[in-house]
Write an enzyme that holds these catalytic residues in place. Structure first.
Site, mmCIF file in Angstrom:
data_model
loop_
_atom_site.group_PDB
_atom_site.id
_atom_site.type_symbol
_atom_site.label_atom_id
_atom_site.label_comp_id
_atom_site.label_asym_id
_atom_site.label_seq_id
_atom_site.Cartn_x
_atom_site.Cartn_y
_atom_site.Cartn_z
ATOM 1 N N ASP A 30 -66.221 12.008 67.056
ATOM 2 C CA ASP A 30 -65.290 11.243 67.894
ATOM 3 C C ASP A 30 -64.534 12.116 68.886
ATOM 4 O O ASP A 30 -63.381 11.854 69.223
ATOM 5 C CB ASP A 30 -64.298 10.462 67.015
ATOM 6 C CG ASP A 30 -65.014 9.585 66.020
ATOM 7 O OD1 ASP A 30 -66.060 9.032 66.377
ATOM 8 O OD2 ASP A 30 -64.535 9.452 64.871
ATOM 9 N N HIS A 58 -69.834 5.597 70.033
ATOM 10 C CA HIS A 58 -69.509 6.309 71.271
ATOM 11 C C HIS A 58 -68.916 5.339 72.279
ATOM 12 O O HIS A 58 -69.552 4.352 72.645
ATOM 13 C CB HIS A 58 -70.762 6.974 71.845
ATOM 14 C CG HIS A 58 -71.349 8.005 70.926
ATOM 15 N ND1 HIS A 58 -72.495 8.693 71.197
ATOM 16 C CD2 HIS A 58 -70.925 8.474 69.721
ATOM 17 C CE1 HIS A 58 -72.758 9.545 70.212
ATOM 18 N NE2 HIS A 58 -71.818 9.414 69.294
HETATM 19 P P1 GDP Z 1 -67.587 10.029 70.436
HETATM 20 O O1 GDP Z 1 -68.001 9.456 69.139
HETATM 21 O O2 GDP Z 1 -67.585 11.523 70.441
HETATM 22 O O3 GDP Z 1 -68.346 9.481 71.616
HETATM 23 O O4 GDP Z 1 -66.051 9.602 70.645
HETATM 24 P P2 GDP Z 1 -65.416 8.140 70.342
HETATM 25 O O5 GDP Z 1 -65.806 7.230 71.434
HETATM 26 O O6 GDP Z 1 -65.678 7.729 68.955
HETATM 27 O O7 GDP Z 1 -63.864 8.494 70.384
HETATM 28 C C1 GDP Z 1 -63.263 9.042 71.508
HETATM 29 C C2 GDP Z 1 -62.174 8.084 71.975
HETATM 30 O O8 GDP Z 1 -61.320 8.764 72.884
HETATM 31 C C3 GDP Z 1 -62.701 6.886 72.758
HETATM 32 O O9 GDP Z 1 -61.860 5.794 72.524
HETATM 33 C C4 GDP Z 1 -62.607 7.337 74.203
HETATM 34 O O10 GDP Z 1 -62.474 6.258 75.117
HETATM 35 C C5 GDP Z 1 -61.345 8.145 74.164
HETATM 36 N N1 GDP Z 1 -61.292 9.270 75.115
HETATM 37 C C6 GDP Z 1 -62.274 10.138 75.465
HETATM 38 N N2 GDP Z 1 -61.792 11.100 76.268
HETATM 39 C C7 GDP Z 1 -60.479 10.843 76.426
HETATM 40 C C8 GDP Z 1 -59.414 11.508 77.118
HETATM 41 O O11 GDP Z 1 -59.595 12.551 77.745
HETATM 42 N N3 GDP Z 1 -58.166 10.946 77.020
HETATM 43 C C9 GDP Z 1 -57.930 9.796 76.316
HETATM 44 N N4 GDP Z 1 -56.694 9.323 76.268
HETATM 45 N N5 GDP Z 1 -58.905 9.161 75.663
HETATM 46 C C10 GDP Z 1 -60.163 9.669 75.706
HETATM 47 P P1 IMO Z 2 -69.684 9.929 66.242
HETATM 48 O O1 IMO Z 2 -71.061 10.094 66.808
HETATM 49 C C1 IMO Z 2 -66.884 10.453 62.926
HETATM 50 C C2 IMO Z 2 -68.618 10.592 58.894
HETATM 51 C C3 IMO Z 2 -68.221 9.406 58.053
HETATM 52 C C4 IMO Z 2 -68.252 10.038 56.671
HETATM 53 C C5 IMO Z 2 -69.443 10.995 56.760
HETATM 54 C C6 IMO Z 2 -70.731 10.448 56.226
HETATM 55 O O2 IMO Z 2 -68.993 8.687 66.645
HETATM 56 O O3 IMO Z 2 -68.873 11.163 66.461
HETATM 57 P P2 IMO Z 2 -72.453 8.580 57.027
HETATM 58 O O4 IMO Z 2 -72.254 7.117 57.272
HETATM 59 O O5 IMO Z 2 -72.985 9.319 58.212
HETATM 60 O O6 IMO Z 2 -73.254 8.856 55.799
HETATM 61 O O7 IMO Z 2 -70.972 9.143 56.723
HETATM 62 O O8 IMO Z 2 -69.596 11.280 58.147
HETATM 63 N N1 IMO Z 2 -69.215 10.251 60.208
HETATM 64 C C7 IMO Z 2 -68.548 10.262 61.364
HETATM 65 N N2 IMO Z 2 -67.245 10.508 61.630
HETATM 66 N N3 IMO Z 2 -67.726 10.194 63.939
HETATM 67 C C8 IMO Z 2 -69.048 9.967 63.685
HETATM 68 O O9 IMO Z 2 -69.963 9.801 64.668
HETATM 69 C C9 IMO Z 2 -69.496 9.972 62.349
HETATM 70 N N4 IMO Z 2 -70.692 9.784 61.761
HETATM 71 C C10 IMO Z 2 -70.502 9.970 60.456
HETATM 72 O O10 IMO Z 2 -66.945 8.930 58.378
HETATM 73 O O11 IMO Z 2 -67.105 10.800 56.464
HETATM 74 MG MG MG Z 3 -67.311 8.143 67.658
#
Ligand code: GDP
Ligand code: IMO
Ligand code: MG
Length: 444
Positions: A30, A58
């Site tokens: 994330d 994502h």
């Molecule tokens: P990913 O799994 O790595 O793609 O990340 P996620 O989408 O799960 O979580 C990142 C969150 O942060 C999302 O809600 C994005 O919209 C938000 N985000 C990403 N970059 C920024 C930033 O620079 N500032 C803020 N405020 N939010 C961001």
């Molecule tokens: P993105 O791509 C955050 C974590 C789960 C759990 C562990 C195992 O959005 O960054 P699983 O379901 O894969 O067997 O869970 O890994 N986990 C993540 N945490 N972002 C993710 O993906 C994750 N994918 C798995 O929360 O702790």
């Molecule tokens: Mg994510």
């Protein structure tokens, strides 16, 4: 086969081909990989997923519209690029089509025509997801704690793959009678391990047959497709990592990890790309640290700071809706991720979330029994015990969300960024100051 021979003949083996750009999570997930991929995808010809499944979540924000992708590469937004789901991904077909249809309603038209799926990718079945839940219950009962998985069936599906009883896309599209037999055997295997598991086999097979026909036009030999893409005319190819380094099955905080290689090797094995075709490897790290699920987290702040980061950062899991645990930036883990991945540059996201803090801490080293340790501990009991050494920075107490270039940032924020860059030893190429595509400062 004829095609392959002709193709190989035409191209000498020393033709190095196109380079692939890889975007990887440098923490516990994330970090904002979706946003970075979206930024780069506007110019990409192909955007690939190489590992993980719909445990990933994502988020991409474009023109005020928020999309969340789980199995689809974030590049699917770009109508000019092809999205590829590689052999290393595990695919839950109901999840894939549900995600596509949901995004279609948001205006993402024509996604099925832009998606290519490797015939070697393994399938996640509904019962894998049920088993994921049963295993979590079992862990809780036996050890008093679970992993906190997403319950998307990821662990069980990769287990089937590793134990060589898994079923792949090519099996589903091949002889369905054969597929049905192997499916029944796999169900039986799991039922012998989990007697409470009930599966309506005929209903599942009926649904899978329908999905097979919808999927068929998208399926290709993924290896040959990538080979052509690498050795044909110049192409911009992007790989979108899912999950992150500290969740990697080999290098992560085992056993509190996911079940695939989320580090750079996963790009090679999950797509069939030779290492020499790997170009830039961009690591994505938040300006602080978060984690979903259970496991050691040395810089976690179980206090008002943690709560502030959680609320200001809207730190809620995209896939599970769970609150993310929050803490200070831990540079020990980012450096560890760099040791494995060899980042060529870093995207530092969510700097804006720190705008209101009086002071900001950064974890720079771990100590055990008062002594600094040079490595990242493999053993979770040890990791639970480390004492974190912090550097403290004064907060800039200024809204950075409108900053679009380096000079727009307050000097104190610039100092914070430069410190991170020097400590990791990798240039920071982007700094994120907001959710949307334009809220990204490009440094070079
Ligand atoms: P990913 O799994 O790595 O793609 O990340 P996620 O989408 O799960 O979580 C990142 C969150 O942060 C999302 O809600 C994005 O919209 C938000 N985000 C990403 N970059 C920024 C930033 O620079 N500032 C803020 N405020 N939010 C961001
Ligand atoms: P993105 O791509 C955050 C974590 C789960 C759990 C562990 C195992 O959005 O960054 P699983 O379901 O894969 O067997 O869970 O890994 N986990 C993540 N945490 N972002 C993710 O993906 C994750 N994918 C798995 O929360 O702790
Ligand atoms: Mg994510």
């Amino acid at each position: 086969m004829e095609d392959v021979e002709v193709f190989c003949e035409k191209r000498p083996r020393n033709d190095a081909g196109n380079k692939v750009t890889v975007v990887l999570g440098a923490q516990w997930g994330d970090e904002g990989k979706g946003k970075v991929v979206d930024l780069l995808a506007t110019e990409a010809d192909i955007v690939c997923r190489c590992q993980g499944g719909n445990n990933a979540g994502h988020t991409v924000v474009v023109d005020g519209k928020e999309y969340d992708f789980h199995l689809l590469p974030s590049g699917i937004i770009n109508p000019k690029s092809i999205s590829l789901i590689g052999n290393g991904v595990v695919i839950h077909l109901p999840g894939l089509f549900e995600e596509g249809d949901k995004n279609d309603k948001k205006g993402l038209k024509g996604w099925e025509k832009r998606l290519i799926v490797s015939d070697r990718a393994h399938l996640v079945f509904d019962f894998h997801q049920v088993v994921d839940g049963l295993q979590e219950t079992e862990r809780q009962a036996q050890e008093g704690k679970n992993i906190g998985t997403t319950k998307k069936g990821i662990g069980p599906a990769y287990s089937s793959k590793a134990s060589r009883t898994g079923l792949r896309v090519c099996d589903l599209l091949g002889d369905f009678k054969d597929f049905s037999t192997r499916f029944k055997n796999l169900v039986q295997q799991y039922q012998s391990m989990y007697p409470s598991l009930t599966v309506d086999v005929e209903d599942q097979l009926k649904k899978l047959k329908e999905f097979a026909e919808r999927l068929r036009p998208m399926v290709r030999d993924g290896v040959y497709y990538m080979y052509e893409a690498l050795h044909g005319p110049p192409k911009k190819i992007l790989v979108e990592g899912a999950n992150a380094a500290l969740l990697d099955i080999d290098f992560g905080t085992y056993p509190f990890v996911t079940s695939s290689n989320c580090t750079v090797g996963g790009a090679c094995t999950g797509l069939g790309i030779p290492p020499m075709n790997i170009g830039d490897v961009f690591g994505v790290a938040k300006a602080y640290t978060t984690r979903v699920g259970i496991g050691a987290f040395p810089t976690e702040q179980l206090n008002a700071i943690g709560e502030l980061l959680q609320t200001r950062g809207h730190e809620v899991g995209v896939t599970t809706g769970r609150k993310r645990r929050c803490g200070w930036l831990d540079l020990v883990i980012v450096r560890y991720a760099h040791m494995i991945n060899g980042f060529t540059a870093i995207a530092l996201t969510k700097l804006d979330i720190l705008d209101v803090l009086d002071e900001i801490k950064v974890g720079v080293a771990y100590k055990l029994n008062g002594k600094r340790i040079p490595h990242f501990p493999a053993n979770m009991d040890v990791l639970q015990k480390v004492e974190v050494e912090y550097e403290t920075f004064p907060g800039w107490k200024t809204d950075t969300s409108a900053a679009r270039k380096w000079n727009d940032l307050p000097v104190k924020a610039q100092n914070y960024i430069r410190f991170i860059e020097n400590h990791i030893g990798v240039p920071i190429k982007w700094v994120g100051v907001g959710k949307s595509r334009e809220c990204m400062i490009q440094m070079f």
